[in-house]
Design a protein around this motif. Sequence first.
Motif, PDB file in Angstrom:
ATOM      1  N   MET A  22       0.826  -1.203   0.000  1.00 10.89           N
ATOM      2  CA  MET A  22       0.000   0.000   0.000  1.00 10.89           C
ATOM      3  C   MET A  22       0.865   1.261   0.000  1.00 10.89           C
ATOM      4  O   MET A  22       0.434   2.315  -0.478  1.00 10.89           O
ATOM      5  CB  MET A  22      -0.928  -0.001   1.217  1.00 10.89           C
ATOM      6  N   GLN A  23       2.071   1.156   0.526  1.00 15.25           N
ATOM      7  CA  GLN A  23       2.991   2.300   0.551  1.00 15.25           C
ATOM      8  C   GLN A  23       3.760   2.433  -0.765  1.00 15.25           C
ATOM      9  O   GLN A  23       3.926   3.543  -1.287  1.00 15.25           O
ATOM     10  CB  GLN A  23       3.986   2.134   1.705  1.00 15.25           C
ATOM     11  N   THR A  24       4.241   1.322  -1.294  1.00 14.91           N
ATOM     12  CA  THR A  24       5.030   1.332  -2.534  1.00 14.91           C
ATOM     13  C   THR A  24       4.519   0.222  -3.446  1.00 14.91           C
ATOM     14  O   THR A  24       5.144  -0.834  -3.564  1.00 14.91           O
ATOM     15  CB  THR A  24       6.525   1.130  -2.227  1.00 14.91           C
ATOM     16  N   PRO A  25       3.370   0.421  -4.078  1.00 15.02           N
ATOM     17  CA  PRO A  25       2.733  -0.649  -4.868  1.00 15.02           C
ATOM     18  C   PRO A  25       3.546  -1.027  -6.105  1.00 15.02           C
ATOM     19  O   PRO A  25       4.042  -0.172  -6.833  1.00 15.02           O
ATOM     20  CB  PRO A  25       1.376  -0.048  -5.245  1.00 15.02           C
ATOM     21  N   GLN A  26       3.661  -2.345  -6.326  1.00 14.76           N
ATOM     22  CA  GLN A  26       4.364  -2.900  -7.484  1.00 14.76           C
ATOM     23  C   GLN A  26       3.652  -4.181  -7.917  1.00 14.76           C
ATOM     24  O   GLN A  26       2.883  -4.765  -7.161  1.00 14.76           O
ATOM     25  CB  GLN A  26       5.824  -3.238  -7.118  1.00 14.76           C
ATOM     26  N   GLY A  27       3.936  -4.639  -9.147  1.00 11.74           N
ATOM     27  CA  GLY A  27       3.479  -5.942  -9.616  1.00 11.74           C
ATOM     28  C   GLY A  27       1.989  -6.049  -9.847  1.00 11.74           C
ATOM     29  O   GLY A  27       1.398  -7.078  -9.503  1.00 11.74           O
ATOM     30  N   PHE A  28       1.378  -5.052 -10.486  1.00  7.71           N
ATOM     31  CA  PHE A  28      -0.077  -5.057 -10.655  1.00  7.71           C
ATOM     32  C   PHE A  28      -0.454  -4.359 -11.960  1.00  7.71           C
ATOM     33  O   PHE A  28       0.349  -3.655 -12.590  1.00  7.71           O
ATOM     34  CB  PHE A  28      -0.756  -4.336  -9.492  1.00  7.71           C
ATOM     35  N   GLU A  29      -1.719  -4.552 -12.338  1.00 14.26           N
ATOM     36  CA  GLU A  29      -2.375  -3.779 -13.380  1.00 14.26           C
ATOM     37  C   GLU A  29      -3.726  -3.332 -12.842  1.00 14.26           C
ATOM     38  O   GLU A  29      -4.269  -3.955 -11.922  1.00 14.26           O
ATOM     39  CB  GLU A  29      -2.589  -4.610 -14.653  1.00 14.26           C
ATOM     40  N   ILE A  30      -4.248  -2.268 -13.391  1.00 14.59           N
ATOM     41  CA  ILE A  30      -5.600  -1.822 -13.030  1.00 14.59           C
ATOM     42  C   ILE A  30      -6.520  -2.147 -14.199  1.00 14.59           C
ATOM     43  O   ILE A  30      -6.360  -1.615 -15.305  1.00 14.59           O
ATOM     44  CB  ILE A  30      -5.627  -0.318 -12.709  1.00 14.59           C
ATOM     45  N   ILE A  31      -7.448  -3.050 -13.963  1.00 16.13           N
ATOM     46  CA  ILE A  31      -8.385  -3.502 -14.979  1.00 16.13           C
ATOM     47  C   ILE A  31      -9.801  -3.253 -14.482  1.00 16.13           C
ATOM     48  O   ILE A  31     -10.180  -3.733 -13.391  1.00 16.13           O
ATOM     49  CB  ILE A  31      -8.187  -4.995 -15.300  1.00 16.13           C
ATOM     50  N   ASP A  32     -10.575  -2.504 -15.238  1.00 15.01           N
ATOM     51  CA  ASP A  32     -11.963  -2.169 -14.874  1.00 15.01           C
ATOM     52  C   ASP A  32     -12.037  -1.542 -13.486  1.00 15.01           C
ATOM     53  O   ASP A  32     -12.950  -1.841 -12.702  1.00 15.01           O
ATOM     54  CB  ASP A  32     -12.849  -3.423 -14.933  1.00 15.01           C
ATOM     55  N   GLY A  33     -11.066  -0.691 -13.174  1.00 16.99           N
ATOM     56  CA  GLY A  33     -11.097   0.038 -11.914  1.00 16.99           C
ATOM     57  C   GLY A  33     -10.687  -0.778 -10.707  1.00 16.99           C
ATOM     58  O   GLY A  33     -10.903  -0.341  -9.574  1.00 16.99           O
ATOM     59  N   ARG A  34     -10.063  -1.941 -10.926  1.00 11.85           N
ATOM     60  CA  ARG A  34      -9.622  -2.786  -9.812  1.00 11.85           C
ATOM     61  C   ARG A  34      -8.177  -3.205 -10.023  1.00 11.85           C
ATOM     62  O   ARG A  34      -7.742  -3.408 -11.163  1.00 11.85           O
ATOM     63  CB  ARG A  34     -10.516  -4.023  -9.675  1.00 11.85           C
ATOM     64  N   VAL A  35      -7.477  -3.373  -8.918  1.00 12.45           N
ATOM     65  CA  VAL A  35      -6.088  -3.800  -8.975  1.00 12.45           C
ATOM     66  C   VAL A  35      -6.047  -5.310  -9.197  1.00 12.45           C
ATOM     67  O   VAL A  35      -6.678  -6.073  -8.462  1.00 12.45           O
ATOM     68  CB  VAL A  35      -5.347  -3.427  -7.675  1.00 12.45           C
ATOM     69  N   VAL A  36      -5.266  -5.725 -10.183  1.00 13.00           N
ATOM     70  CA  VAL A  36      -5.107  -7.143 -10.494  1.00 13.00           C
ATOM     71  C   VAL A  36      -3.623  -7.478 -10.414  1.00 13.00           C
ATOM     72  O   VAL A  36      -2.803  -6.836 -11.079  1.00 13.00           O
ATOM     73  CB  VAL A  36      -5.643  -7.473 -11.902  1.00 13.00           C
ATOM     74  N   PRO A  37      -3.236  -8.459  -9.579  1.00 11.98           N
ATOM     75  CA  PRO A  37      -1.804  -8.798  -9.475  1.00 11.98           C
ATOM     76  C   PRO A  37      -1.293  -9.452 -10.752  1.00 11.98           C
ATOM     77  O   PRO A  37      -1.963 -10.300 -11.339  1.00 11.98           O
ATOM     78  CB  PRO A  37      -1.765  -9.768  -8.290  1.00 11.98           C
ATOM     79  N   THR A  38      -0.092  -9.035 -11.159  1.00 12.43           N
ATOM     80  CA  THR A  38       0.554  -9.642 -12.322  1.00 12.43           C
ATOM     81  C   THR A  38       1.862 -10.331 -11.954  1.00 12.43           C
ATOM     82  O   THR A  38       2.343 -11.172 -12.711  1.00 12.43           O
ATOM     83  CB  THR A  38       0.845  -8.568 -13.390  1.00 12.43           C
ATOM     84  N   ASP A  39       2.445  -9.982 -10.809  1.00  9.20           N
ATOM     85  CA  ASP A  39       3.708 -10.574 -10.379  1.00  9.20           C
ATOM     86  C   ASP A  39       3.713 -10.607  -8.856  1.00  9.20           C
ATOM     87  O   ASP A  39       3.976  -9.592  -8.202  1.00  9.20           O
ATOM     88  CB  ASP A  39       4.880  -9.742 -10.904  1.00  9.20           C
ATOM     89  N   TRP A  40       3.423 -11.776  -8.291  1.00 10.07           N
ATOM     90  CA  TRP A  40       3.295 -11.857  -6.839  1.00 10.07           C
ATOM     91  C   TRP A  40       4.622 -11.615  -6.128  1.00 10.07           C
ATOM     92  O   TRP A  40       4.646 -11.086  -5.014  1.00 10.07           O
ATOM     93  CB  TRP A  40       2.725 -13.212  -6.423  1.00 10.07           C
ATOM     94  N   LEU A  41       5.735 -11.974  -6.737  1.00  5.80           N
ATOM     95  CA  LEU A  41       7.022 -11.691  -6.110  1.00  5.80           C
ATOM     96  C   LEU A  41       7.248 -10.187  -6.010  1.00  5.80           C
ATOM     97  O   LEU A  41       7.763  -9.677  -5.001  1.00  5.80           O
ATOM     98  CB  LEU A  41       8.153 -12.362  -6.890  1.00  5.80           C
TER      99      LEU A  41
END
Length: 478
Positions: free
Chosen positions: A153-172
């Motif tokens: 939540m402080q330094t977000p990484q490894g995601f995409e925003i699809i339809d207004g929601r965060v979707v993880p793309t790289d869990w590491l």
Amino acid sequence: MFGFTALELARIQFGFTISFHIIFPAITIGLASYLTVLEACWLRSKQTVYRDLYHFWSKIFAVNFGMGVVSGIVMAYQFGTNWSFFSDFAGGITGPLLAYEVLTAFFLEAGFLGVMLFGWNRVGPGLHFLSTAMVALGTLISATWILASNSWMQTPQGFEIIDGRVVPTDWLAVIFNPSFPYRLVHMSIAAFLATALFVGASAAWHLLRGMDSPAIRKMMSMSVWLLAIVAPVQAVVGDFHGLNTLQHQPVKLAAIEGHWENHGDAGMPLILFGWPDMAREETRFKLEVPRLGSLILTHSWDGQIPGMKEFAPEDRPNSTVVFWTFRVMVGLGFLMIALGLWGAWLRWRGTLWKCRPFLRFALWMGPAGLVAILAGWFTTEIGRQPWVVYGLQRTADAVSPVGAGQLGISLALFVLVYVAVFGTGIAYLLRMVRKGPLAGEGQQASVGGPGQERQPMRPLSAASKADRDDAVDIPTRS
């Protein structure tokens, strides 16, 4: 309600409940590792002092663990009741991370907790030690998942925003986001320091009252050595954490320092004290040391960091608050270092247990570790504002459509219930600490065999019957 908006009341309610909750896991993390060290020393040396200390502090651990579980349940519900838009936006990441904590850490702790608390005379020493170590490992794994979620939540990484929601793309990348390693190490060390101060204050209290015993001396000696070694390490970790914050959240660091603007190419002063005025955009009544800010914050004589005026007013955290919470944390950290070094010097001279000024200092520093943790948490979370997920979702957009009146009533109920329940629990813990460890306490543990009393296998039952009986008259006895 009372002039507060629904957003402000939701933030106050979450801050209040988590401030109560955070002190219990912090002590749980530290005590679990402390118990592991005590049992390892007992198995290696067979000195009864380690066994007696183990049984004494395991009772306190059990009560503290129970209160931590109860206070933590409330936090999960608030994500749905007060912060539903946050859950809808970021639940695809924060939800699994919290689920992983339950599936790994909580199940690990629950699986071995009963053996640890009630199996001293029921299982072999090797298995019992393994149980204690697994509970300690579980507390650290729990902190890992919680801090992974908060750090994302402080330094977000490894995601995409699809339809207004965060979707993880790289869990590491999600888990090992840029601020995660620093926060994990910083918080784990803080938990160890808070526990060392708690144990040391307990020993100081008994020594000041003439209750000198090998167990009390061992408590004081072990807490002093941990403070002397680990408190300076925490200062170094904090410095690395600050450099990471400068890289990823520069406006937070500017607010912490009360730094509004740079003047040419001149190095930054370090503002020791002052009053950041958000309306006037200046830090008033400041006492500063020239160029020291550059040296500490950038490790160079002429280095600069962005001032708050370089950011839009709506993107600035409340510098008035985080300026002082940070200084409370750092000030207490320096006192911890001083306490540890003073204690190590007295230990070397053989006067650790007789120096009354030091013992009074140690007693007063008992709650300092927990106060520093709360001050650091306030700095981190208030410094992230106005974002709930930094740079992605504002806090104002995350709150549920709940009326201020409803939030005000629930907040008032929380205050009443928490003060009553956890106030009584803390008083019970302090009463147990006042009794102190007893010689031969480990030998007195009932095995629950034929004709012997059996204790129910619940964490709070790890406290002896005498301890539980004493808790009944907490409000009336002096």
